[in-house]
Motif scaffolding. Structure first.
Motif, PDB file in Angstrom:
ATOM      1  N   PRO A 178       0.893  -1.290   0.111  1.00 25.83           N
ATOM      2  CA  PRO A 178      -0.107  -0.055  -0.013  1.00 25.83           C
ATOM      3  C   PRO A 178       0.830   1.146  -0.101  1.00 25.83           C
ATOM      4  O   PRO A 178       1.866   1.330   0.798  1.00 25.83           O
ATOM      5  N   LYS A 179       0.644   2.171  -0.845  1.00 28.11           N
ATOM      6  CA  LYS A 179       1.459   3.396  -0.931  1.00 28.11           C
ATOM      7  C   LYS A 179       1.287   4.143   0.198  1.00 28.11           C
ATOM      8  O   LYS A 179       2.195   4.920   0.807  1.00 28.11           O
ATOM      9  N   GLN A 180       0.102   4.270   0.911  1.00 28.61           N
ATOM     10  CA  GLN A 180      -0.107   5.181   2.097  1.00 28.61           C
ATOM     11  C   GLN A 180       0.494   4.504   3.436  1.00 28.61           C
ATOM     12  O   GLN A 180      -0.206   3.328   3.367  1.00 28.61           O
ATOM     13  N   PRO A 181       1.354   4.907   3.963  1.00 24.54           N
ATOM     14  CA  PRO A 181       1.659   4.070   5.092  1.00 24.54           C
ATOM     15  C   PRO A 181       0.714   3.831   6.179  1.00 24.54           C
ATOM     16  O   PRO A 181      -0.005   4.694   6.458  1.00 24.54           O
ATOM     17  N   GLU A 182       0.574   2.602   6.690  1.00 28.03           N
ATOM     18  CA  GLU A 182      -0.157   2.399   7.768  1.00 28.03           C
ATOM     19  C   GLU A 182       0.752   2.111   8.912  1.00 28.03           C
ATOM     20  O   GLU A 182       1.703   1.166   8.859  1.00 28.03           O
ATOM     21  N   PHE A 183       0.282   2.166  10.325  1.00 26.22           N
ATOM     22  CA  PHE A 183       1.112   1.904  11.470  1.00 26.22           C
ATOM     23  C   PHE A 183       0.234   1.473  12.308  1.00 26.22           C
ATOM     24  O   PHE A 183       0.626   0.996  13.588  1.00 26.22           O
ATOM     25  N   ARG A 184      -1.208   1.755  12.353  1.00 30.39           N
ATOM     26  CA  ARG A 184      -2.115   1.372  13.488  1.00 30.39           C
ATOM     27  C   ARG A 184      -2.494   0.009  13.817  1.00 30.39           C
ATOM     28  O   ARG A 184      -2.401  -0.881  12.948  1.00 30.39           O
ATOM     29  N   ARG A 185      -2.465  -0.102  15.159  1.00 27.71           N
ATOM     30  CA  ARG A 185      -2.551  -1.700  15.402  1.00 27.71           C
ATOM     31  C   ARG A 185      -3.986  -2.169  15.212  1.00 27.71           C
ATOM     32  O   ARG A 185      -4.971  -1.337  15.145  1.00 27.71           O
ATOM     33  N   GLY A 186      -4.083  -3.262  14.658  1.00 28.69           N
ATOM     34  CA  GLY A 186      -5.184  -3.731  14.194  1.00 28.69           C
ATOM     35  C   GLY A 186      -5.344  -3.808  12.599  1.00 28.69           C
ATOM     36  O   GLY A 186      -5.948  -4.482  11.805  1.00 28.69           O
ATOM     37  N   MET A 187      -4.735  -2.707  11.939  1.00 30.54           N
ATOM     38  CA  MET A 187      -4.790  -2.645  10.558  1.00 30.54           C
ATOM     39  C   MET A 187      -3.549  -3.498   9.854  1.00 30.54           C
ATOM     40  O   MET A 187      -3.782  -3.914   8.901  1.00 30.54           O
ATOM     41  N   LEU A 188      -2.655  -3.786  10.704  1.00 32.09           N
ATOM     42  CA  LEU A 188      -1.490  -4.415  10.233  1.00 32.09           C
ATOM     43  C   LEU A 188      -1.528  -5.734  10.782  1.00 32.09           C
ATOM     44  O   LEU A 188      -2.007  -6.095  11.852  1.00 32.09           O
ATOM     45  N   PRO A 217     -12.265  11.098   5.177  1.00 30.98           N
ATOM     46  CA  PRO A 217     -11.050  10.960   4.475  1.00 30.98           C
ATOM     47  C   PRO A 217      -9.725  11.299   5.116  1.00 30.98           C
ATOM     48  O   PRO A 217      -9.532  11.919   6.273  1.00 30.98           O
ATOM     49  N   MET A 218      -8.768  10.305   4.850  1.00 33.39           N
ATOM     50  CA  MET A 218      -7.416  10.392   5.608  1.00 33.39           C
ATOM     51  C   MET A 218      -6.643  11.478   5.257  1.00 33.39           C
ATOM     52  O   MET A 218      -5.845  12.166   5.991  1.00 33.39           O
ATOM     53  N   LEU A 219      -6.801  11.913   3.813  1.00 32.53           N
ATOM     54  CA  LEU A 219      -5.684  13.054   3.276  1.00 32.53           C
ATOM     55  C   LEU A 219      -6.781  14.515   3.133  1.00 32.53           C
ATOM     56  O   LEU A 219      -7.962  14.120   2.682  1.00 32.53           O
ATOM     57  N   ASP A 220      -6.124  15.354   3.008  1.00 30.31           N
ATOM     58  CA  ASP A 220      -6.982  16.685   2.396  1.00 30.31           C
ATOM     59  C   ASP A 220      -6.725  16.853   1.123  1.00 30.31           C
ATOM     60  O   ASP A 220      -6.207  15.736   0.468  1.00 30.31           O
ATOM     61  N   ALA A 221      -7.074  18.115   0.553  1.00 26.85           N
ATOM     62  CA  ALA A 221      -7.176  18.342  -1.112  1.00 26.85           C
ATOM     63  C   ALA A 221      -5.744  18.189  -1.473  1.00 26.85           C
ATOM     64  O   ALA A 221      -5.381  17.939  -2.676  1.00 26.85           O
ATOM     65  N   GLY A 253     -10.638  10.369  26.371  1.00 25.95           N
ATOM     66  CA  GLY A 253     -11.606  11.719  26.165  1.00 25.95           C
ATOM     67  C   GLY A 253     -11.111  12.911  25.676  1.00 25.95           C
ATOM     68  O   GLY A 253     -11.487  14.002  25.903  1.00 25.95           O
ATOM     69  N   ILE A 254     -10.149  12.612  24.731  1.00 28.27           N
ATOM     70  CA  ILE A 254      -9.355  13.627  24.061  1.00 28.27           C
ATOM     71  C   ILE A 254      -9.553  13.708  22.670  1.00 28.27           C
ATOM     72  O   ILE A 254      -9.604  12.480  22.188  1.00 28.27           O
ATOM     73  N   GLU A 255      -9.457  14.669  21.971  1.00 30.49           N
ATOM     74  CA  GLU A 255      -9.633  14.740  20.568  1.00 30.49           C
ATOM     75  C   GLU A 255      -8.285  14.692  19.763  1.00 30.49           C
ATOM     76  O   GLU A 255      -7.421  15.245  20.324  1.00 30.49           O
ATOM     77  N   PHE A 256      -8.316  13.789  18.840  1.00 30.82           N
ATOM     78  CA  PHE A 256      -6.858  13.552  18.259  1.00 30.82           C
ATOM     79  C   PHE A 256      -7.231  13.732  16.721  1.00 30.82           C
ATOM     80  O   PHE A 256      -8.342  13.593  16.374  1.00 30.82           O
ATOM     81  N   GLU A 257      -6.144  14.102  15.856  1.00 34.33           N
ATOM     82  CA  GLU A 257      -6.523  14.147  14.566  1.00 34.33           C
ATOM     83  C   GLU A 257      -6.636  12.989  13.750  1.00 34.33           C
ATOM     84  O   GLU A 257      -6.398  11.624  14.193  1.00 34.33           O
ATOM     85  N   ARG A 258      -7.360  13.104  12.800  1.00 35.22           N
ATOM     86  CA  ARG A 258      -8.141  11.513  12.040  1.00 35.22           C
ATOM     87  C   ARG A 258      -7.095  10.778  11.443  1.00 35.22           C
ATOM     88  O   ARG A 258      -7.069   9.253  11.910  1.00 35.22           O
ATOM     89  N   PRO A 259      -5.665  11.321  11.251  1.00 31.34           N
ATOM     90  CA  PRO A 259      -4.594   9.899  10.750  1.00 31.34           C
ATOM     91  C   PRO A 259      -4.407   9.202  12.155  1.00 31.34           C
ATOM     92  O   PRO A 259      -3.773   7.974  11.700  1.00 31.34           O
ATOM     93  N   ASP A 260      -4.685   9.461  13.184  1.00 32.92           N
ATOM     94  CA  ASP A 260      -4.135   9.124  14.349  1.00 32.92           C
ATOM     95  C   ASP A 260      -5.247   8.226  15.099  1.00 32.92           C
ATOM     96  O   ASP A 260      -4.883   7.476  16.148  1.00 32.92           O
TER      97      ASP A 260
END
Length: 563
Positions: free
Chosen positions: A423-433, A502-506, A521-528
């Motif tokens: 996959p061109k877009q790197p993946e690092f999250r647990r459960g996805m790999l 979406p993971m990426l912006d325009a 209970g904290i907000e994190f950005e979408r890619p995280d």
């Protein structure tokens, strides 16, 4: 180019009641996104500041010692060809890694996970990288201790301790403090290093001819002729620095989003501070050998210490100023250089150890714990007098470093872009790999293992100098071979992370849209973020941050594999 750094508030001040992963998630200024994507809200530095900060880390004097050592052992001709080979390899392998780090704002461990190694498979590469940081921390600390002994008569053992403990408070607050330190010390470092060398060239022009004719040995009569074996022995020592790209990436992950307005500055910063570090490193190695040859041929009573940077600069300074001033400046130069690189070694090492420990144990002890741990290992190496076996140590380490970096670069360049199996877009999250991906993991084990056996003469003396070539070739060709054989099926355990945004912006940059983590209970950005397998109180979909998911011992939040 602005050198003004933003002031980032400490979120810890807002959530003192949180514990566990939640508390770790709030200590961003201390933890510096150890296990995570670096969010846009934190990345306020311009491309120029990030680049200068990253390049500040290559102020190390180890290059001078490495250049001197390989030249004394193999002669100038072999050393220069070895340095050139090293530089070409670094540029070719460093570019794809630097681009991915700056574009997707993740460190090399997170890149490695999705580039053929899997979620747990990259733990072994983290250990390789952590080893790099404490080896070179110890090397730089040893050089500083030599300077302190020469200038202040401080015993070497105490110098080791001082040079190590001094670094810890400087590294605690991560990128904010490191960027300031690197930006403001770089001009002074450049003046003190470059001007004396230029003086030597102008005042002793015959030294250039002597340098080119040098055939090795501390008496200048080593009799080493240019050969492929001699070149590879020299290159092997230099290539121990191949993992330096991971330290560059620890800064490059904080690059701002690439846009139409900043793309020229963005690319210049990425290339210069990414693979471009090797041009500065190669120059320093050549200069280190040049200075060593000058001392050996002109100051014979100091030939035995010609490979020590503090002695090299002391000799130059003494050529045009009083001894007391020369000694003072040489010690100051050594101290500045050692601090500039060892804050990076300690910082990157703390990230690597923390990353590995948290994934294996599901416990997050904090980066500071492993900062102290990494420094402690370095002190042990210093006390073991690593200078006495430096070439052997670096040659051995190079086999592991080459196997890792080249395998990841091969996966990005060939498997992602040529074959389309990764996959061109790197993946690092647990459960996805998957836990382990054989593409990179097996390639690393085979390439490193075979090259180490070659290095220890298992396959005979004739092939022994070529162990770096063995590591390089195997790490380059095995990832595509294994990816084709497995049809790339071990890259992604899931293709859907359960989030409709979406993971990426325009512009193709990671988006800054925020989601609430159900654990912290904290907000994190979408890619995280990733969807949790645990529904909310009313059956609604919940989301969890990558850090909280890494620390989920029950595994209940991990999404099931997609069949």
């Amino acid at each position: 180019m602005s050198h003004e750094l933003p002031q980032v508030a400490d979120p810890a001040a807002e959530d003192h009641h949180l514990t566990g992963p939640a508390a770790a998630a709030t200590r961003e200024t201390l933890e510096d996104y150890t296990l995570r994507f670096a969010p846009r809200s934190y990345r306020k530095w311009g491309p120029g500041v990030v680049a200068i900060s990253a390049l500040g880390g290559i102020a190390y004097l180890a290059d001078f010692a490495i250049g001197a050592n390989i030249g004394i052992a193999n002669g100038t001709g072999n050393a220069l060809w070895g340095i050139l080979f090293f530089a070409v390899v670094i540029v070719l392998t460093g570019y794809p890694l630097a681009y991915y780090a700056a574009r997707y704002n993740i460190d090399l461990d997170l890149i490695t996970r999705g580039s053929g190694f899997g979620y747990y498979g990259s733990v072994v590469t983290n250990v390789i990288f952590a080893s790099f940081t404490f080896i070179f921390f110890a090397l730089e600390g040893s050089i500083m201790a030599q300077g302190l002994k020469l200038g202040l008569h401080i015993p070497v053992w105490l110098g080791y301790l001082v040079s190590s403990v001094l670094i810890i408070p400087l590294v605690i607050y991560g990128m904010n403090t490191l960027a300031k330190l690197q930006v403001w010390t770089t001009p002074l470092w450049l003046v003190m290093m470059v001007l004396p060398f230029l003086y030597l060239l102008i005042s002793h022009p015959d030294a250039v001819g002597d340098f080119l004719a040098f055939s090795g040995g501390t008496d200048g009569k080593g009799g080493q002729h240019v050969s492929f074996a001699g070149t590879m022995l020299a290159a092997g020592v230099c290539l121990s620095l191949i993992a330096q790209i991971a330290e560059q990436i620890d800064y490059l992950r904080f690059m701002p989003p690439k846009t139409a307005e900043n793309k020229t500055k963005w690319w210049t910063a990425v290339i210069t501070a990414g693979p471009g570090w090797v041009f500065f490193g190669a120059i320093k190695q050549v200069v280190g050998l040049f200075l060593a040859v000058y001392i050996i041929l002109n100051l014979t009573e100091q030939a035995g210490v010609a490979n020590q940077p503090v002695e090299q600069f002391l000799a130059i300074y003494e050529d045009f100023m009083p001894h007391w001033l020369a000694l003072t400046l040489a010690v100051i130069l050594v101290v500045i250089s050692q601090i500039k690189i060892n804050v990076t070694n300690a910082y990157s090492g703390s990230l690597a150890w923390t990353n590995s420990f948290t994934r294996v144990s599901k416990t997050y002890p904090g980066r500071i714990v492993f900062l102290v741990f990494n420094v402690a290992i370095a002190i042990v190496l210093m006390e073991a007098n690593m200078f006495s076996f430096l070439n052997n140590l670096l040659n051995f380490y190079a086999n592991c470093g080459i196997a890792w970096i080249v395998a990841v670069a091969s996966d990005i360049a060939i498997n992602k872009y040529l074959l389309g199996l990764s996959p061109k877009q790197p993946e690092f999250r647990r459960g996805m790999l998957y836990n382990v991906n054989p593409v990179g993991f097996v390639s690393l084990i085979v390439a490193a293992g075979a090259s180490i056996l070659v290095y220890f003469h298992v396959f005979g003396d004739a092939i022994q100098p070529y162990s770096p070539i063995v590591a390089l070739v195997l790490a380059l060709v095995l990832p595509p071979i294994i990816a084709v054989a497995t049809q790339g099926k071990y890259y992604l355990r899931r293709t859907d992370d359960g989030i409709d945004l979406p993971m990426l912006d325009a512009d193709g940059n990671p988006t800054d849209t925020k989601l609430m983590c159900c654990v912290t209970g904290i907000e994190f950005e979408r890619p995280d973020m990733i969807a949790s397998n645990v529904p909310g109180p009313n059956g609604e979909k919940q989301y969890i941050s990558s850090l909280a998911l890494s620390c989920d011992k029950s595994g209940e939040h991990v999404l099931p594999a997609q069949r």
